[in-house]
Design a protein around this motif. Structure first.
Motif, short mmCIF file in Angstrom:
data_model
loop_
_atom_site.label_atom_id
_atom_site.label_comp_id
_atom_site.label_asym_id
_atom_site.label_seq_id
_atom_site.Cartn_x
_atom_site.Cartn_y
_atom_site.Cartn_z
N UNK A 186 -11.56 -56.21 11.32
CA UNK A 186 -11.93 -54.73 10.98
C UNK A 186 -10.62 -53.92 11.08
N UNK A 187 -9.79 -53.93 12.19
CA UNK A 187 -8.87 -53.25 12.34
C UNK A 187 -7.69 -53.48 11.38
N UNK A 188 -7.41 -54.86 10.86
CA UNK A 188 -6.78 -55.07 9.86
C UNK A 188 -7.00 -54.65 8.63
N UNK A 189 -8.34 -54.57 8.40
CA UNK A 189 -8.90 -53.83 7.11
C UNK A 189 -8.25 -52.35 7.03
N UNK A 190 -8.50 -51.86 8.28
CA UNK A 190 -8.43 -50.44 8.54
C UNK A 190 -6.97 -49.93 8.26
N UNK A 191 -5.84 -51.11 8.74
CA UNK A 191 -4.57 -50.35 8.60
C UNK A 191 -4.02 -50.64 7.14
N UNK A 192 -4.65 -51.51 6.15
CA UNK A 192 -4.63 -51.56 4.86
C UNK A 192 -5.29 -50.55 4.01
N UNK A 193 -6.03 -49.41 4.64
CA UNK A 193 -6.60 -48.50 3.96
C UNK A 193 -5.39 -47.05 3.79
#
Length: 80
Positions: A42-49
């Motif tokens: 979830x945090x990895x996805x967030x940093x890609x946003x």
């Protein structure tokens, strides 16, 4: 002795977890069915946003292992 606030002055505390500011550990601890590995995803996805933050809860649904509809309907998370 502080005066007791009247009902109209009290606001419910927002207990929903802010995904954008929570750590992976906090996410894993707070959400049913979410382990640390998934929380890190979830945090990895967030940093890609854009802006490195979620703007809509629906963006979380790209992580498939979680019943997001249940978590959202139970009002457990927020992204603002």
């Amino acid at each position: 002795n502080p005066a007791k606030p009247t009902n109209k002055e009290t606001f419910p505390v927002d207990t929903r977890l802010n995904i954008n500011t929570a750590s992976a550990r906090q996410i894993a601890d707070a959400l049913p069915g979410v382990g640390l590995k998934t929380a890190r995803d979830i945090k990895d996805l967030q940093t890609s946003m854009s802006g490195e933050k979620f703007t809509r809860l629906e963006q979380l649904k790209t992580i498939k292992r979680i019943d997001w509809d249940e978590i959202i309907s139970e009002n457990l998370i927020r992204v603002e």
